[in-house]
Design an enzyme around this catalytic site. Structure first.
Site, PDB file in Angstrom:
ATOM      1  N   GLY A   8      28.795  44.607  41.718  1.00 56.34           N
ATOM      2  CA  GLY A   8      29.404  45.933  41.634  1.00 56.34           C
ATOM      3  C   GLY A   8      30.368  46.261  42.759  1.00 56.34           C
ATOM      4  N   GLY A  10      32.691  44.107  43.845  1.00 56.28           N
ATOM      5  CA  GLY A  10      33.861  43.214  43.756  1.00 56.28           C
ATOM      6  C   GLY A  10      35.040  43.835  43.032  1.00 56.28           C
ATOM      7  N   LEU A  11      35.998  42.967  42.703  1.00 54.70           N
ATOM      8  CA  LEU A  11      37.225  43.413  42.013  1.00 54.70           C
ATOM      9  C   LEU A  11      36.903  44.144  40.712  1.00 54.70           C
ATOM     10  CD1 LEU A  11      40.306  43.246  41.205  1.00 54.70           C
ATOM     11  CD2 LEU A  11      39.803  40.933  40.385  1.00 54.70           C
ATOM     12  N   VAL A  12      36.156  43.473  39.824  1.00 55.47           N
ATOM     13  CA  VAL A  12      35.865  44.078  38.510  1.00 55.47           C
ATOM     14  C   VAL A  12      34.843  45.204  38.654  1.00 55.47           C
ATOM     15  CG1 VAL A  12      35.085  43.612  36.146  1.00 55.47           C
ATOM     16  CG2 VAL A  12      36.388  41.871  37.390  1.00 55.47           C
ATOM     17  N   GLY A  13      33.813  44.963  39.475  1.00 57.58           N
ATOM     18  CA  GLY A  13      32.760  45.980  39.663  1.00 57.58           C
ATOM     19  C   GLY A  13      33.323  47.281  40.202  1.00 57.58           C
ATOM     20  N   TYR A 135      32.324  25.377  38.457  1.00 52.03           N
ATOM     21  CA  TYR A 135      32.306  26.782  38.013  1.00 52.03           C
ATOM     22  C   TYR A 135      32.268  26.842  36.487  1.00 52.03           C
ATOM     23  CZ  TYR A 135      34.508  31.461  37.344  1.00 52.03           C
ATOM     24  OH  TYR A 135      34.823  32.758  36.966  1.00 52.03           O
ATOM     25  N   PRO A 162      37.217  36.976  30.254  1.00 49.19           N
ATOM     26  CA  PRO A 162      38.509  37.515  30.708  1.00 49.19           C
ATOM     27  C   PRO A 162      39.502  36.414  31.082  1.00 49.19           C
ATOM     28  CG  PRO A 162      36.664  38.401  31.997  1.00 49.19           C
ATOM     29  CD  PRO A 162      36.161  37.228  31.226  1.00 49.19           C
ATOM     30  N   ASN A 164      42.888  35.702  33.781  1.00 54.47           N
ATOM     31  CA  ASN A 164      42.963  35.981  35.224  1.00 54.47           C
ATOM     32  C   ASN A 164      43.065  37.489  35.470  1.00 54.47           C
ATOM     33  OD1 ASN A 164      43.556  33.151  34.966  1.00 54.47           O
ATOM     34  ND2 ASN A 164      44.290  33.232  37.083  1.00 54.47           N
ATOM     35  N   ARG A 208      50.207  31.770  33.068  1.00 54.76           N
ATOM     36  CA  ARG A 208      48.966  32.513  33.149  1.00 54.76           C
ATOM     37  C   ARG A 208      49.081  33.841  32.402  1.00 54.76           C
ATOM     38  NH1 ARG A 208      47.773  28.290  34.718  1.00 54.76           N
ATOM     39  NH2 ARG A 208      46.600  27.635  36.581  1.00 54.76           N
TER      40      ARG A 208
END
Ligand code: NAP
Ligand code: GFB
Length: 314
Positions: A8, A10-13, A135, A162, A164, A208
């Site tokens: 939560g 981080g970037l997406v969180g 990964y 998702p 990038n 990308r």
């Protein structure tokens, strides 16, 4: 509804947290976790967290995440820690009777030799690109586990894939970051030092698809509330929005107002040439979803970064 968001901080969180804070829903409690709350590689700590918060729903974002270069030098670490975190979250969700879990793959986990555009059915149809096989295999096991928990126990465990992602609160540390935050960090410093030219790693030719974290946050909340399938769903901008790394660098330069020359260091790896994904399944469910134009999203992120440089993850 008690929603536990791992990763939560981080970037997406962070994007999901900001979305929920500005659009609270009566009767919903959202808990955004960071690694300070528990090391999710440790099952006991994970289970204690679930027993404490008693979530009814989980958005599982926590992961060891990094760009091409960090993946190339740490495939074992990416494999082990992501496998541990993913297994712990799904097992704790099962034991604590969580009614729905949404986890996260990535379009870079698809097979390297594949036909385009990539669709959800292709996840396991061949080995991933060698640069990030650790990964990729760990992430693919989420899909295998989701199907197994559903088949054996009826669990509603699903996942999103998702493309990038970039946006505010990203990891801007150039040693481990993805391309967009890495370029922003280095361009910020080049400007500070009056640099007349700027080096983009690789040839700039790879292609990308980039999704703004704020758009992804809206899609994530939709998946949590509405998407009923166990099979994963790609969350990506349109195929026609795919751009080259060179285009991305030029867009970042104009967002900074940087006039210097862009130089391409072809001694550095390019990684996957392309991983063009179809968002056809998403478009069937959400035909009217609007993505933020890339230039606008980059400008907002650059402005955020300049404002928050000293507290950002650098
Ligand atoms: P991020 O910014 O690096 O954040 C990672 C989050 O995971 C942080 O909140 C971090 O906590 C937490 N975390 C890491 N290791 C942990 C551990 N051992 N125990 C508990 N928490 C831990 O990542 P992101 O870019 O938001 O990625 C979110 C998800 O999207 C990941 O599953 C990633 O694989 C996926 N994804 C990302 C991209 C992309 O381009 N960024 C693309 C496709 C898919 P701390 O803040 O305390 O370190
Ligand atoms: O985002 P990125 O690091 O990872 O992008 P991938 C790598 C591409 O950007 C390569 C070029 O073509 C690099 O040569 N590039 C140019 C840079 N300048 C830079 C820079 O300053 N930093 C970085 N990092 N790249 C990742 C996967 O692949 O995709 C991860 O390895 C993850 O597992 C992520 O899933 C979403 O897009 O190539």
């Amino acid at each position: 509804m008690i929603v536990l968001v791992t990763g939560g901080s981080g970037l997406v969180g962070s994007a999901i947290r900001e979305l929920i804070e500005s659009n609270p829903v009566e009767g919903e409690k959202w808990v955004f976790l960071s690694s300070k709350d528990a090391n999710l590689c440790n099952y006991e700590e994970t289970l204690q967290l679930f027993q404490k918060h008693k979530p009814t729903h989980v958005i599982h974002l926590a992961a060891m995440v990094g760009g091409l270069f960090q993946n190339m030098s740490h495939n074992l670490d990416f494999f082990k820690s992501n496998l541990d975190m993913n297994n712990n979250i799904l097992q704790a969700s099962f034991e604590c009777k969580v009614s729905k879990v949404v986890s996260c793959l990535s379009t870079c986990v698809f097979p390297d030799k594949v036909t385009y555009p990539i669709t959800e059915e292709m996840v396991h149809l061949g080995p991933p690109h060698p640069s990030n096989f650790g990964y990729s295999y760990a992430k693919r096991m989420i899909d295998v586990a989701n199907r197994a928990y559903h088949e054996q126990h009826g669990c509603q465990f699903t996942a999103v894939i998702p493309c990038n992602i970039f946006g505010p609160h990203d990891n801007f540390n150039p040693q481990s970051s993805h391309v967009i935050p890495g370029l922003m960090h280095r361009m910020y410093n080049t400007i500070q030092n009056g640099g007349e030219s700027f080096t983009v790693m690789g040839s700039g030719k790879p292609l990308r698809q980039f999704i703004y974290s704020k758009d992804l946050a809206r899609l994530f909340v939709w998946v949590l509330r509405e998407y009923q399938e166990i099979d994963p769903i790609i969350l990506s901008v349109d195929e026609s929005d795919e751009i080259t790394i060179k285009n991305a660098a030029e867009t970042i330069a104009s967002a900074f107002g940087y006039q210097g020359e862009l130089v391409f260091d072809t001694s550095k790896a390019d990684g996957q040439f392309k991983k063009t994904a179809s968002n056809g399944k998403l478009r069937k469910y959400c035909p009217d979803f609007k993505f933020t134009p890339f230039q606008q999203a980059v400008k907002e992120t650059v402005d955020w970064y300049k404002e928050n440089y000293h507290t950002a993850r650098n």
